[in-house]
Design an enzyme around this catalytic site. Structure first.
Site, PDB file in Angstrom:
ATOM      1  N   SER A  26      -8.778  -0.813  -7.861  1.00  0.00           N
ATOM      2  CA  SER A  26      -8.367  -1.635  -6.721  1.00  0.00           C
ATOM      3  C   SER A  26      -9.542  -2.442  -6.170  1.00  0.00           C
ATOM      4  O   SER A  26      -9.376  -3.594  -5.744  1.00  0.00           O
ATOM      5  CB  SER A  26      -7.765  -0.755  -5.626  1.00  0.00           C
ATOM      6  OG  SER A  26      -8.715   0.193  -5.153  1.00  0.00           O
ATOM      7  N   GLY A  78       1.845  -4.432  -0.441  1.00  0.00           N
ATOM      8  CA  GLY A  78       1.075  -4.747  -1.638  1.00  0.00           C
ATOM      9  C   GLY A  78       1.427  -3.842  -2.789  1.00  0.00           C
ATOM     10  O   GLY A  78       2.600  -3.523  -3.015  1.00  0.00           O
ATOM     11  N   ALA A  79       0.418  -3.371  -3.522  1.00  0.00           N
ATOM     12  CA  ALA A  79       0.676  -2.598  -4.738  1.00  0.00           C
ATOM     13  C   ALA A  79       1.495  -1.345  -4.461  1.00  0.00           C
ATOM     14  O   ALA A  79       2.590  -1.160  -5.001  1.00  0.00           O
ATOM     15  CB  ALA A  79      -0.646  -2.246  -5.416  1.00  0.00           C
ATOM     16  N   LYS A  88      -8.598  13.266  -5.404  1.00  0.00           N
ATOM     17  CA  LYS A  88      -8.479  11.844  -5.704  1.00  0.00           C
ATOM     18  C   LYS A  88      -9.724  11.079  -5.277  1.00  0.00           C
ATOM     19  O   LYS A  88     -10.155  10.142  -5.954  1.00  0.00           O
ATOM     20  CB  LYS A  88      -7.248  11.251  -5.029  1.00  0.00           C
ATOM     21  CG  LYS A  88      -7.058   9.794  -5.428  1.00  0.00           C
ATOM     22  CD  LYS A  88      -5.838   9.146  -4.870  1.00  0.00           C
ATOM     23  CE  LYS A  88      -5.742   7.721  -5.404  1.00  0.00           C
ATOM     24  NZ  LYS A  88      -4.643   6.962  -4.806  1.00  0.00           N
ATOM     25  N   GLY A 133       2.403  -3.412   5.033  1.00  0.00           N
ATOM     26  CA  GLY A 133       1.522  -3.655   3.904  1.00  0.00           C
ATOM     27  C   GLY A 133       2.285  -3.485   2.614  1.00  0.00           C
ATOM     28  O   GLY A 133       2.282  -2.405   2.032  1.00  0.00           O
ATOM     29  N   ASN A 188      -6.045   4.829   0.206  1.00  0.00           N
ATOM     30  CA  ASN A 188      -7.145   5.468  -0.501  1.00  0.00           C
ATOM     31  C   ASN A 188      -8.205   5.941   0.480  1.00  0.00           C
ATOM     32  O   ASN A 188      -8.304   5.455   1.603  1.00  0.00           O
ATOM     33  CB  ASN A 188      -7.776   4.485  -1.498  1.00  0.00           C
ATOM     34  CG  ASN A 188      -6.915   4.285  -2.731  1.00  0.00           C
ATOM     35  OD1 ASN A 188      -6.228   5.204  -3.189  1.00  0.00           O
ATOM     36  ND2 ASN A 188      -6.939   3.081  -3.277  1.00  0.00           N
TER      37      ASN A 188
END
Length: 356
Positions: A306, A40-41, A237, A38, A135
């Protein structure tokens, strides 16, 4: 939560300074083999920085993003508009021919993890470390948990136990990324803010490998520390994720706009209070207040969460990991969460109707 607002507190900070520790090979990125599933970001940020530091990095992804990385390399854009290109990276659609790795970074959306989990096994050797950078409340939350819920499976993120069966949790190190970014176009990842990636063993011990990971992160220009209670940090978080993300999807507002509006600010505060009660019932503690958490988000400014980015791209929303897990744990602990449930239902309908 950004760098200026994040306080390390107790722990071991890695800032790139050489340290004499067991497992010192982690302090030499060139000796580390890494597979990022993955890219991605967050996966692109970590994989790109590791590759630029000399690590042997393989990037596993799909679609146009994978094709662009394979053809043009991975471009990293920094918060200050610096530009770094990883030329000719190893890019794959799967893990089949990659062999065993020292570090496997799992940075896919939580809803993709059950389909990805079976591909992790071939990457694992005797000393492999698995670092989920995701997350929400993770599938491993109750592994080694001190209490009667030890071994409880969180259905929202691992409904059939596929992840638990295919990923050896003993190899997992918890990570709580306090950073933000986005894929601005295929093959291009922008790091918008934040450099904190604190990590912790699931049982709270300080081991050679956990110190090694903090060393490695420091060597690539990020900041880390060893956590003795990674679950509490996850909840810190999660307070932001479970509130700002769905509210931003429903309103199309940025973090700054949500915090500046009195009504939405009050809404996210109520959601955080409900989630905090659930977390505390599970033994978590909070080193910052809810007001501090909201003020920290406000200082980030007009950042698109996100979930809002996913909505704008037409992607599936990561609702279960960010919000559904908290509702599931509210049921387990007997804590009411009416505001969270209302926002969840609205966002769920938004996702369903948009995808239909």
């Amino acid at each position: 939560m950004n760098d200026s607002e994040y306080e390390a507190g107790e722990g071991t900070e890695a800032d790139g300074t050489p340290q004499e520790r067991p497992g010192v090979e982690w302090a030499r990125p060139g000796s580390v083999g890494v597979c990022v599933i993955g890219a991605g970001a967050m996966g692109g940020l970590l994989g790109g920085r590791l590759a630029n530091a000399g690590a042997d990095v393989s990037l596993v992804d799909q679609g146009a993003h994978r094709e662009a990385m394979a053809e043009n390399g991975l471009t990293l854009l920094g918060p200050d508009d610096t530009r770094h290109v990883v030329v000719n990276p190893t890019v794959r659609a799967d893990t089949a021919d990659l062999g065993t790795q020292d570090l496997v970074i799992l940075s896919v959306k939580a809803y993709d993890l059950p389909s990805v989990a079976p591909s992790v096994g071939p990457l694992v050797g005797p000393e492999t470390v698995i670092l989920p950078v995701q997350n929400g409340i993770p599938w491993w939350y109750f592994h080694g948990f001190d209490g009667e819920l030890e071994g409880h499976r969180i259905e929202s993120v691992d409904p059939d136990g596929v992840v638990e069966r295919h990923i050896d949790t003993e190899r997992v190190i918890g990570c709580v990324p306090f950073a933000a970014g986005e894929v601005v176009e295929p093959g291009v990842v922008r790091h918008t803010e934040g450099r904190w990636f604190p990590v912790g063993e699931l049982d709270g011990t300080t081991t050679p490998r956990i110190r090694g990971i903090t060393d490695l992160l420091g060597r690539i220009g990020l900041r880390s520390r060893v956590l003795d209670d990674v679950r509490s940090e996850l909840w810190l978080k999660a307070l932001g994720n479970l509130s700002f993300n769905p509210v931003s999807a429903l309103t199309r507002a940025t973090l700054g706009e949500i915090c500046r509006d009195p009504e939405t600010r009050a809404l996210v505060r109520t959601m955080m209070e409900e989630a905090k009660a659930v977390a505390e019932a599970l033994g978590a503690s909070f080193r910052r207040s809810i007001d501090d958490r909201i003020e920290g988000a406000e200082t980030v400014g007009d950042h698109r969460t996100s979930m809002l980015q996913d909505l704008e791209r037409g992607d599936r929303l990561e609702l279960e990991a960010l919000v559904g897990t908290v509702l599931e744990l509210a049921e387990v602990t007997g804590k009411p969460a009416p505001t969270i449930r209302t926002v969840y239902r609205l966002t769920h309908l938004l996702d369903e109707t948009r995808r239909r």
